[in-house]
Write a protein that holds these residues in place. Structure first.
Motif, PDB file in Angstrom:
ATOM      1  N   GLY A  62     -56.093 -33.557 -22.070  1.00  0.00           N
ATOM      2  CA  GLY A  62     -56.621 -32.931 -23.265  1.00  0.00           C
ATOM      3  C   GLY A  62     -56.835 -31.437 -23.171  1.00  0.00           C
ATOM      4  N   ARG A  63     -56.051 -30.753 -22.380  1.00  0.00           N
ATOM      5  CA  ARG A  63     -56.128 -29.295 -22.308  1.00  0.00           C
ATOM      6  C   ARG A  63     -54.909 -28.694 -23.014  1.00  0.00           C
ATOM      7  NH1 ARG A  63     -59.930 -28.127 -18.101  1.00  0.00           N
ATOM      8  NH2 ARG A  63     -60.337 -29.971 -16.833  1.00  0.00           N
ATOM      9  N   ILE A  64     -54.988 -27.389 -23.248  1.00  0.00           N
ATOM     10  CA  ILE A  64     -53.845 -26.671 -23.821  1.00  0.00           C
ATOM     11  C   ILE A  64     -53.154 -25.925 -22.692  1.00  0.00           C
ATOM     12  CG2 ILE A  64     -53.134 -24.833 -25.387  1.00  0.00           C
ATOM     13  CD1 ILE A  64     -55.394 -25.602 -27.224  1.00  0.00           C
ATOM     14  N   GLU A  65     -51.882 -26.242 -22.474  1.00  0.00           N
ATOM     15  CA  GLU A  65     -51.122 -25.648 -21.380  1.00  0.00           C
ATOM     16  C   GLU A  65     -50.132 -24.632 -21.944  1.00  0.00           C
ATOM     17  OE1 GLU A  65     -48.646 -27.062 -17.433  1.00  0.00           O
ATOM     18  OE2 GLU A  65     -48.524 -28.280 -19.251  1.00  0.00           O
ATOM     19  N   LEU A  66     -50.183 -23.428 -21.400  1.00  0.00           N
ATOM     20  CA  LEU A  66     -49.248 -22.378 -21.795  1.00  0.00           C
ATOM     21  C   LEU A  66     -47.975 -22.476 -20.964  1.00  0.00           C
ATOM     22  CD1 LEU A  66     -51.679 -19.337 -22.152  1.00  0.00           C
ATOM     23  CD2 LEU A  66     -50.994 -21.025 -23.885  1.00  0.00           C
ATOM     24  N   PRO A  67     -46.917 -21.809 -21.389  1.00  0.00           N
ATOM     25  CA  PRO A  67     -45.657 -21.875 -20.638  1.00  0.00           C
ATOM     26  C   PRO A  67     -45.771 -21.424 -19.189  1.00  0.00           C
ATOM     27  CG  PRO A  67     -45.258 -21.002 -22.827  1.00  0.00           C
ATOM     28  CD  PRO A  67     -46.746 -21.093 -22.672  1.00  0.00           C
ATOM     29  N   ASP A  68     -46.722 -20.533 -18.864  1.00  0.00           N
ATOM     30  CA  ASP A  68     -46.852 -20.080 -17.482  1.00  0.00           C
ATOM     31  C   ASP A  68     -47.687 -21.023 -16.630  1.00  0.00           C
ATOM     32  OD1 ASP A  68     -49.407 -19.652 -18.388  1.00  0.00           O
ATOM     33  OD2 ASP A  68     -49.400 -17.477 -18.095  1.00  0.00           O
ATOM     34  N   GLY A  69     -48.110 -22.158 -17.205  1.00  0.00           N
ATOM     35  CA  GLY A  69     -48.844 -23.154 -16.443  1.00  0.00           C
ATOM     36  C   GLY A  69     -50.353 -23.072 -16.561  1.00  0.00           C
ATOM     37  N   GLN A  70     -50.874 -22.036 -17.178  1.00  0.00           N
ATOM     38  CA  GLN A  70     -52.323 -21.960 -17.350  1.00  0.00           C
ATOM     39  C   GLN A  70     -52.781 -23.050 -18.315  1.00  0.00           C
ATOM     40  OE1 GLN A  70     -54.304 -17.908 -17.473  1.00  0.00           O
ATOM     41  NE2 GLN A  70     -52.258 -17.393 -18.225  1.00  0.00           N
ATOM     42  N   ARG A  71     -53.942 -23.630 -17.998  1.00  0.00           N
ATOM     43  CA  ARG A  71     -54.491 -24.678 -18.850  1.00  0.00           C
ATOM     44  C   ARG A  71     -55.903 -24.294 -19.289  1.00  0.00           C
ATOM     45  NH1 ARG A  71     -52.760 -30.454 -16.013  1.00  0.00           N
ATOM     46  NH2 ARG A  71     -50.497 -30.120 -16.123  1.00  0.00           N
ATOM     47  N   PHE A  72     -56.222 -24.629 -20.542  1.00  0.00           N
ATOM     48  CA  PHE A  72     -57.499 -24.229 -21.107  1.00  0.00           C
ATOM     49  C   PHE A  72     -58.141 -25.379 -21.868  1.00  0.00           C
ATOM     50  CE2 PHE A  72     -54.830 -20.493 -20.786  1.00  0.00           C
ATOM     51  CZ  PHE A  72     -55.679 -19.551 -20.204  1.00  0.00           C
ATOM     52  N   ASN A  73     -59.471 -25.475 -21.752  1.00  0.00           N
ATOM     53  CA  ASN A  73     -60.223 -26.404 -22.592  1.00  0.00           C
ATOM     54  C   ASN A  73     -60.375 -25.844 -23.998  1.00  0.00           C
ATOM     55  OD1 ASN A  73     -60.850 -28.391 -20.596  1.00  0.00           O
ATOM     56  ND2 ASN A  73     -62.407 -27.030 -19.763  1.00  0.00           N
ATOM     57  N   SER A  74     -60.529 -24.532 -24.100  1.00  0.00           N
ATOM     58  CA  SER A  74     -60.825 -23.881 -25.375  1.00  0.00           C
ATOM     59  C   SER A  74     -59.555 -23.376 -26.052  1.00  0.00           C
ATOM     60  CB  SER A  74     -61.774 -22.701 -25.139  1.00  0.00           C
ATOM     61  OG  SER A  74     -61.790 -21.843 -26.255  1.00  0.00           O
ATOM     62  N   PRO A  75     -59.299 -23.787 -27.298  1.00  0.00           N
ATOM     63  CA  PRO A  75     -58.142 -23.255 -28.038  1.00  0.00           C
ATOM     64  C   PRO A  75     -58.209 -21.742 -28.213  1.00  0.00           C
ATOM     65  CG  PRO A  75     -58.966 -25.227 -29.118  1.00  0.00           C
ATOM     66  CD  PRO A  75     -59.984 -24.855 -28.066  1.00  0.00           C
ATOM     67  N   SER A  76     -59.425 -21.192 -28.376  1.00  0.00           N
ATOM     68  CA  SER A  76     -59.565 -19.748 -28.577  1.00  0.00           C
ATOM     69  C   SER A  76     -59.170 -18.973 -27.332  1.00  0.00           C
ATOM     70  CB  SER A  76     -61.008 -19.408 -28.973  1.00  0.00           C
ATOM     71  OG  SER A  76     -61.365 -20.043 -30.185  1.00  0.00           O
ATOM     72  N   THR A  77     -59.620 -19.460 -26.176  1.00  0.00           N
ATOM     73  CA  THR A  77     -59.258 -18.798 -24.925  1.00  0.00           C
ATOM     74  C   THR A  77     -57.759 -18.922 -24.674  1.00  0.00           C
ATOM     75  OG1 THR A  77     -61.428 -19.454 -24.089  1.00  0.00           O
ATOM     76  CG2 THR A  77     -59.862 -18.570 -22.494  1.00  0.00           C
ATOM     77  N   ALA A  78     -57.192 -20.067 -25.023  1.00  0.00           N
ATOM     78  CA  ALA A  78     -55.748 -20.258 -24.858  1.00  0.00           C
ATOM     79  C   ALA A  78     -54.973 -19.292 -25.740  1.00  0.00           C
ATOM     80  CB  ALA A  78     -55.374 -21.701 -25.190  1.00  0.00           C
ATOM     81  N   ALA A  79     -55.445 -19.082 -26.965  1.00  0.00           N
ATOM     82  CA  ALA A  79     -54.762 -18.169 -27.887  1.00  0.00           C
ATOM     83  C   ALA A  79     -54.815 -16.736 -27.365  1.00  0.00           C
ATOM     84  CB  ALA A  79     -55.401 -18.248 -29.271  1.00  0.00           C
ATOM     85  N   ALA A  80     -55.969 -16.333 -26.834  1.00  0.00           N
ATOM     86  CA  ALA A  80     -56.094 -14.979 -26.291  1.00  0.00           C
ATOM     87  C   ALA A  80     -55.196 -14.795 -25.077  1.00  0.00           C
ATOM     88  CB  ALA A  80     -57.555 -14.698 -25.939  1.00  0.00           C
ATOM     89  N   ALA A  81     -55.128 -15.826 -24.227  1.00  0.00           N
ATOM     90  CA  ALA A  81     -54.287 -15.731 -23.033  1.00  0.00           C
ATOM     91  C   ALA A  81     -52.808 -15.707 -23.403  1.00  0.00           C
ATOM     92  CB  ALA A  81     -54.583 -16.905 -22.097  1.00  0.00           C
ATOM     93  N   ALA A  82     -52.436 -16.454 -24.417  1.00  0.00           N
ATOM     94  CA  ALA A  82     -51.022 -16.520 -24.817  1.00  0.00           C
ATOM     95  C   ALA A  82     -50.540 -15.185 -25.363  1.00  0.00           C
ATOM     96  CB  ALA A  82     -50.827 -17.622 -25.862  1.00  0.00           C
ATOM     97  N   THR A  83     -51.385 -14.507 -26.131  1.00  0.00           N
ATOM     98  CA  THR A  83     -50.978 -13.280 -26.805  1.00  0.00           C
ATOM     99  C   THR A  83     -51.336 -12.016 -26.048  1.00  0.00           C
ATOM    100  OG1 THR A  83     -53.054 -13.135 -28.025  1.00  0.00           O
ATOM    101  CG2 THR A  83     -51.274 -14.415 -29.039  1.00  0.00           C
ATOM    102  N   GLY A  84     -52.293 -12.135 -25.121  1.00  0.00           N
ATOM    103  CA  GLY A  84     -52.798 -10.946 -24.446  1.00  0.00           C
ATOM    104  C   GLY A  84     -53.707 -10.131 -25.345  1.00  0.00           C
ATOM    105  N   ARG A  85     -54.159 -10.749 -26.431  1.00  0.00           N
ATOM    106  CA  ARG A  85     -55.017 -10.071 -27.405  1.00  0.00           C
ATOM    107  C   ARG A  85     -56.183 -10.980 -27.758  1.00  0.00           C
ATOM    108  NH1 ARG A  85     -50.709  -7.455 -31.713  1.00  0.00           N
ATOM    109  NH2 ARG A  85     -49.286  -6.550 -30.185  1.00  0.00           N
ATOM    110  N   GLY A  86     -56.920 -10.578 -28.762  1.00  0.00           N
ATOM    111  CA  GLY A  86     -58.014 -11.398 -29.221  1.00  0.00           C
ATOM    112  C   GLY A  86     -59.125 -10.532 -29.771  1.00  0.00           C
TER     113      GLY A  86
END
Length: 499
Positions: A62-86
């Motif tokens: 139940g985590r969100i995994e980005l293409p580079d393998g990072q996994r996040f519990n929080s959708p918001s943190t995943a979005a910031a990590a994916a874009t490098g913004r936030g």
């Protein structure tokens, strides 16, 4: 955030609804567990203006995994990590590829669980009513007609009258579950201050640029920063293929949601956001003198607009300007003033308050909305100190009663029968020990008091809750003030019966 049960004595503890998820925010894993989202589901985050698309995938846990393998519990943190913004509201950013937003699935989950009775088979009652309030608040926020109400009325949705730690955690969690937040922060202002229930934040890139009135003076200048360039987009398969090749999952970020702040804030002071009388820089000495005399003020801020702080005038600055030059213009009496945010922790602004004697307070829009003085601070800490001192007196008197009237060996047998605490003297007894001893019929009879044991020990238990709030510095809404008469009466009774 770790799970925590919610309650501070103001709401029933039995049969709590599953809907509240034990006082925490809904996670992506909850959607997976409920069958609303399958492991392996592809997610996408599409930026409106740039047209960029960022992929992700739901993992088995139940985590969100980005293409580079990072996994996040929080959708918001995943979005910031994916874009490098936030920052981003991840629930309204990520969507099932070709399907609904995660927020839509979250609301479906909340609707489903809210219809279920709480554990223990009790009627849903207040939980269903609160769910309806929150759904309506989200609907109104999405329609750009947000609900505004006092903090006191907001807490009433949870059956609470004050902001203990656990209540604040639950309120923040359930607001977040519905994509809501309060402006200003409900934990950082007074109980009778009004807050607006707003919906998910707009992504920075998609906001419409607006001109902002500039500020002058210390700590009041607004700055606008450009959004940084996005990090290069990863190829979707790279991270997932590397994880499969190594046989290990990607790293999991520490991305727990923030809990509401518990320290006293500037906004918790009664005068902080109650408005402020002011002058403009074109005012006269006569206007300043009249306003200060009529209102009993020692100082007045000088504002050329609600966000344009020029300084302040005080009795001292007026006297010095006139002493130096009887024909001095009003501008000579304007001295430096300091502005702080309503959300600043009170302890952090003490050096400035000591230096200036007063501080102007900015609200969530950076308008000067109030003023705090040394007198306000003295009243705040004085009201906090009184119940602390009375609790100390009560503790000493209870220990004295037990040590002078009862047998140590019998007391130890009641409070530390297995010897784990190694109690050896009355000095080591805790408040809970006092309750344990005085609740015992045999020990109570030895006191020979013409008092009802149950009523007495029930009051001790009420005061235990007050004591816990105070000792853990959770007394944001001054439960100690309301308890002062109870503390004084209990101490008077003990004095009467102990001599």
């Amino acid at each position: 955030m770790t799970d925590s049960t919610v309650g501070d004595g103001e709401e029933e503890s039995a049969g709590r609804a599953v809907y509240r998820f034990e006082g925490r925010r809904v996670l992506v894993s909850d959607l997976v567990d409920a069958g609303l989202l399958a492991a392996g589901t592809d997610l996408v985050f599409r930026r409106k203006r740039s047209g960029k698309v960022y992929p992700a995938r739901v993992t088995a846990d139940g985590r969100i995994e980005l293409p580079d393998g990072q996994r996040f519990n929080s959708p918001s943190t995943a979005a910031a990590a994916a874009t490098g913004r936030g920052p981003f509201d991840g629930w309204t950013s990520w969507a099932v590829d070709g399907g609904p937003l995660l927020d839509v699935l979250r609301q479906e989950l909340l609707d489903t669980v809210a219809e279920q009775p709480p554990s223990g088979g009790l009627a849903a009652g207040g939980t269903a009513t609160r769910h309806a309030h929150l759904k309506n608040a989200r609907k109104q926020a999405d329609a750009d007609a947000p609900i505004t109400l006092t903090v006191r009325d907001l807490l009433g949705w949870w059956g609470a009258s004050r902001r203990g730690y656990l209540v604040s955690v639950q309120v923040a969690a359930e607001l977040a579950n519905h994509g809501l937040s309060t402006v200003p922060d409900f934990a950082a202002v007074g109980l009778d201050d009004r807050v607006t229930l707003t919906g998910p934040s707009v992504n920075v890139e998609d906001e419409t640029e607006t001109e902002t009135e500039g500020l002058t003076g210390p700590m009041t200048e607004l700055e606008t920063t450009a959004e940084p360039e996005a990090a290069p987009q990863q190829k979707p398969a790279t991270g997932w293929e590397e994880a499969r090749m190594t046989g290990a999952p990607g790293p999991t970020a520490s991305d727990g949601e923030d809990e509401p702040g518990q320290g006293q804030t500037v906004g918790n002071l009664p005068s902080a956001l109650k408005g402020v009388e002011s002058l403009t820089s074109s005012a006269s000495f006569e206007e300043a003198f009249t306003k200060m005399r009529l209102n009993g003020y020692s100082q007045l801020p000088v504002l050329n607009g609600p966000r344009n702080l020029q300084g302040a005038v005080t009795w001292e600055s007026i006297a010095l300007a006139r002493y130096a030059d009887g024909d001095a213009p009003f501008s000579r009496a304007i001295v430096k003033a300091h502005a702080v945010s309503y959300a600043d922790h009170l302890i952090d602004v003490l050096p400035y308050l000591a230096q200036f004697g007063f501080l102007l307070v900015k609200d969530q829009t950076n308008r000067i909305a109030g003023i705090i003085t040394v007198a306000d601070l003295a009243a705040e800490y004085g009201s906090t100190a009184r119940p602390f001192m009375l609790i100390g007196d009560l503790d000493r008197m209870l220990r004295r009663v037990i040590s002078e009237r009862l047998d140590l060996a019998e007391v130890i047998a009641l409070c530390d029968g297995d010897g784990r605490r190694a109690l050896s003297s009355f000095d080591k007894l805790s408040y809970g020990d006092y309750q344990q001893v005085l609740s015992n019929p045999k020990q109570w009879e030895k006191l020979n008091w013409r008092l009802d044991r149950k009523a007495f020990t029930d009051r001790l238990d009420e005061l235990r809750e007050v004591r816990n709030e105070l000792m853990h510095f959770n007394d944001k809404d001054k439960v100690g003030d309301a308890a002062i008469p109870m503390l004084r009466n209990m101490i008077e009774v003990l004095r009467e019966y102990t001599g």
